[in-house]
Design a protein around this motif. Sequence first.
Motif, PDB file in Angstrom:
ATOM      1  N   ARG A 112       1.013  45.246 -24.435  1.00 56.29           N
ATOM      2  CA  ARG A 112       1.021  43.780 -24.466  1.00 56.29           C
ATOM      3  C   ARG A 112       0.641  43.183 -23.125  1.00 56.29           C
ATOM      4  O   ARG A 112       0.175  42.052 -23.040  1.00 56.29           O
ATOM      5  N   CYS A 113       0.909  43.934 -22.057  1.00 54.80           N
ATOM      6  CA  CYS A 113       0.665  43.401 -20.723  1.00 54.80           C
ATOM      7  C   CYS A 113       0.402  44.556 -19.766  1.00 54.80           C
ATOM      8  O   CYS A 113       0.615  45.722 -20.099  1.00 54.80           O
ATOM      9  N   GLU A 114      -0.067  44.195 -18.585  1.00 56.79           N
ATOM     10  CA  GLU A 114      -0.321  45.195 -17.549  1.00 56.79           C
ATOM     11  C   GLU A 114       0.831  45.287 -16.548  1.00 56.79           C
ATOM     12  O   GLU A 114       1.055  46.326 -15.931  1.00 56.79           O
ATOM     13  N   VAL A 115       1.538  44.187 -16.387  1.00 55.28           N
ATOM     14  CA  VAL A 115       2.640  44.103 -15.419  1.00 55.28           C
ATOM     15  C   VAL A 115       3.847  43.499 -16.114  1.00 55.28           C
ATOM     16  O   VAL A 115       3.712  42.520 -16.868  1.00 55.28           O
ATOM     17  N   PHE A 116       5.037  44.072 -15.842  1.00 56.52           N
ATOM     18  CA  PHE A 116       6.266  43.547 -16.433  1.00 56.52           C
ATOM     19  C   PHE A 116       7.260  43.272 -15.306  1.00 56.52           C
ATOM     20  O   PHE A 116       7.573  44.160 -14.498  1.00 56.52           O
ATOM     21  N   GLY A 117       7.733  42.037 -15.262  1.00 57.95           N
ATOM     22  CA  GLY A 117       8.675  41.643 -14.225  1.00 57.95           C
ATOM     23  C   GLY A 117      10.123  41.892 -14.633  1.00 57.95           C
ATOM     24  O   GLY A 117      10.538  41.535 -15.742  1.00 57.95           O
ATOM     25  N   LEU A 158      10.119  35.502  -9.657  1.00 59.21           N
ATOM     26  CA  LEU A 158       9.163  36.278 -10.442  1.00 59.21           C
ATOM     27  C   LEU A 158       8.343  35.398 -11.385  1.00 59.21           C
ATOM     28  O   LEU A 158       7.202  35.738 -11.715  1.00 59.21           O
ATOM     29  N   VAL A 159       8.889  34.267 -11.796  1.00 61.18           N
ATOM     30  CA  VAL A 159       8.116  33.326 -12.614  1.00 61.18           C
ATOM     31  C   VAL A 159       6.880  32.851 -11.840  1.00 61.18           C
ATOM     32  O   VAL A 159       5.771  32.773 -12.384  1.00 61.18           O
ATOM     33  N   THR A 160       7.053  32.570 -10.555  1.00 68.22           N
ATOM     34  CA  THR A 160       5.912  32.115  -9.756  1.00 68.22           C
ATOM     35  C   THR A 160       4.947  33.263  -9.473  1.00 68.22           C
ATOM     36  O   THR A 160       3.725  33.066  -9.449  1.00 68.22           O
ATOM     37  N   LEU A 184       7.754  39.008 -18.578  1.00 63.76           N
ATOM     38  CA  LEU A 184       9.018  39.112 -17.842  1.00 63.76           C
ATOM     39  C   LEU A 184      10.154  39.441 -18.787  1.00 63.76           C
ATOM     40  O   LEU A 184      10.092  39.164 -19.992  1.00 63.76           O
ATOM     41  N   ALA A 185      11.215  39.997 -18.219  1.00 64.76           N
ATOM     42  CA  ALA A 185      12.470  40.164 -18.956  1.00 64.76           C
ATOM     43  C   ALA A 185      13.253  38.861 -18.828  1.00 64.76           C
ATOM     44  O   ALA A 185      13.649  38.470 -17.728  1.00 64.76           O
ATOM     45  N   GLY A 237      18.414  47.554 -19.556  1.00 62.85           N
ATOM     46  CA  GLY A 237      17.777  46.891 -20.694  1.00 62.85           C
ATOM     47  C   GLY A 237      16.407  46.347 -20.338  1.00 62.85           C
ATOM     48  O   GLY A 237      15.462  46.415 -21.139  1.00 62.85           O
ATOM     49  N   ALA A 238      16.282  45.802 -19.116  1.00 61.13           N
ATOM     50  CA  ALA A 238      14.995  45.250 -18.701  1.00 61.13           C
ATOM     51  C   ALA A 238      13.947  46.340 -18.546  1.00 61.13           C
ATOM     52  O   ALA A 238      12.776  46.153 -18.896  1.00 61.13           O
ATOM     53  N   MET A 239      14.339  47.506 -18.043  1.00 60.23           N
ATOM     54  CA  MET A 239      13.383  48.588 -17.890  1.00 60.23           C
ATOM     55  C   MET A 239      12.960  49.160 -19.251  1.00 60.23           C
ATOM     56  O   MET A 239      11.819  49.591 -19.424  1.00 60.23           O
ATOM     57  N   LYS A 240      13.856  49.144 -20.225  1.00 59.11           N
ATOM     58  CA  LYS A 240      13.472  49.545 -21.577  1.00 59.11           C
ATOM     59  C   LYS A 240      12.425  48.587 -22.130  1.00 59.11           C
ATOM     60  O   LYS A 240      11.450  49.003 -22.772  1.00 59.11           O
TER      61      LYS A 240
END
Length: 416
Positions: free
Chosen positions: A322-327, A338-340, A354-355, A363-366
């Motif tokens: 879905r994405c290349e980067v996950f915050g 992280l929003v900015t 983002l999580a 949970g965020a890393m999952k």
Amino acid sequence: MSAPKGVPDYVPPASAGFEHVRDTLQAAAARAGYGLVELPVFEDTALFARGVGESTDVVSKEMYTFADRGDRSVTLRPEGTAGVVRAVIEHGLDRAGLPAKLRYAGPFFRYERPQAGRYRQLQQVGIEAIGVDDPALDAEVIAVADEGFSALGLTGYRLEITSLGDAECRPAYSELLREFLAGLPLDEPTRARARLNPLRVLDDKRPEVRAMVADAPLLVDHLSAAAAEHHAAVLAHLDALGVAYVPNPRMVRGLDYYTKTTFEFVHDGLGAQSGIGGGGHYDGLMATLGGQPLPGVGFGLGVDRTLLACRAEGLAPWSEARCEVFGVPLGQAATAELVTVAAALRRGGVRVDLAYGGRGLKGAMKAADRSGARLALVLGERDLAAGTIGVKDMAGGEQESVALADVVAVVRDRLG
């Protein structure tokens, strides 16, 4: 609740394949100079009755037709060509530089018995080139479809092609075919179809009818000199382009407007519903719908069936990420930062998620793993205080700390 019968859903992550197939087929058309046209999902019923042909199964059996609140008969579009021709006439595209070259994509609707690859809502990519009678243009249309399939990595398909003649030879051949059919023990509905358009009988899928018409006269043996010359020129252009084909003199497409070049792409890995796209040349459709007597040529490629063909060949030339980067923010202050960062990366063309909801690290890393991201950005209170952020490689597991002020540049460099 569930989706209507015969209407497929495409949801993540599998929808990435559908999107890739559709966009790849469209891209091949765009590279050949076909401009986008967005068509209405429904039109006046008369457009399809006149344009597609009342003897066809599409018009006589398969259309979704209803009266609107003004008691006007409207129909969900069963195919694209008639709508494109209507738009060309309405907007005067036939009075500018010709040919008018247009592409479209979207859902079409036919009331059919649902089965694998045969849906009541089918997705297509199509093109039409209107206004010039040139065998090289017919060949270009075919080559665009072939390029789209090849770009997906498909190899197990073949192009079948024939000529359905022109106004000079079709009437005499139709009479010859009617005489042949009159001697067969056909049922009355089939005889009625033969009276309207005897070619429709050759398109009958019933084994008993196919057996009866096996010795029917072939149109390619009765072409006019002009139609034969046109067909030979199309094949010569395809040879020059390196597009392989197989002559199929018994081909009859399911639409009445085709003349001269007629073709279909077939993939045997799909079983009974083996067609993945097709089209042809049409000489009289513009005039039939009230426009100038200009020719056209085009195709409709099935996105659903092409996706099935990719799966049959074990191809998946797309990413389901879905994405290349996950915050991964840990705390409200980290979320705000992280929003900015995400917004800055998105402005640079990077896909970022983002999580949300204050998840913990586990949970965020999952969620980051499920997203398919290549990189995770981990930011906590200590990182904020130090002006740093963790950049984690999701494939290898390595994580390094970089300056928060440099993270956008670092990420873009990592992604190449």
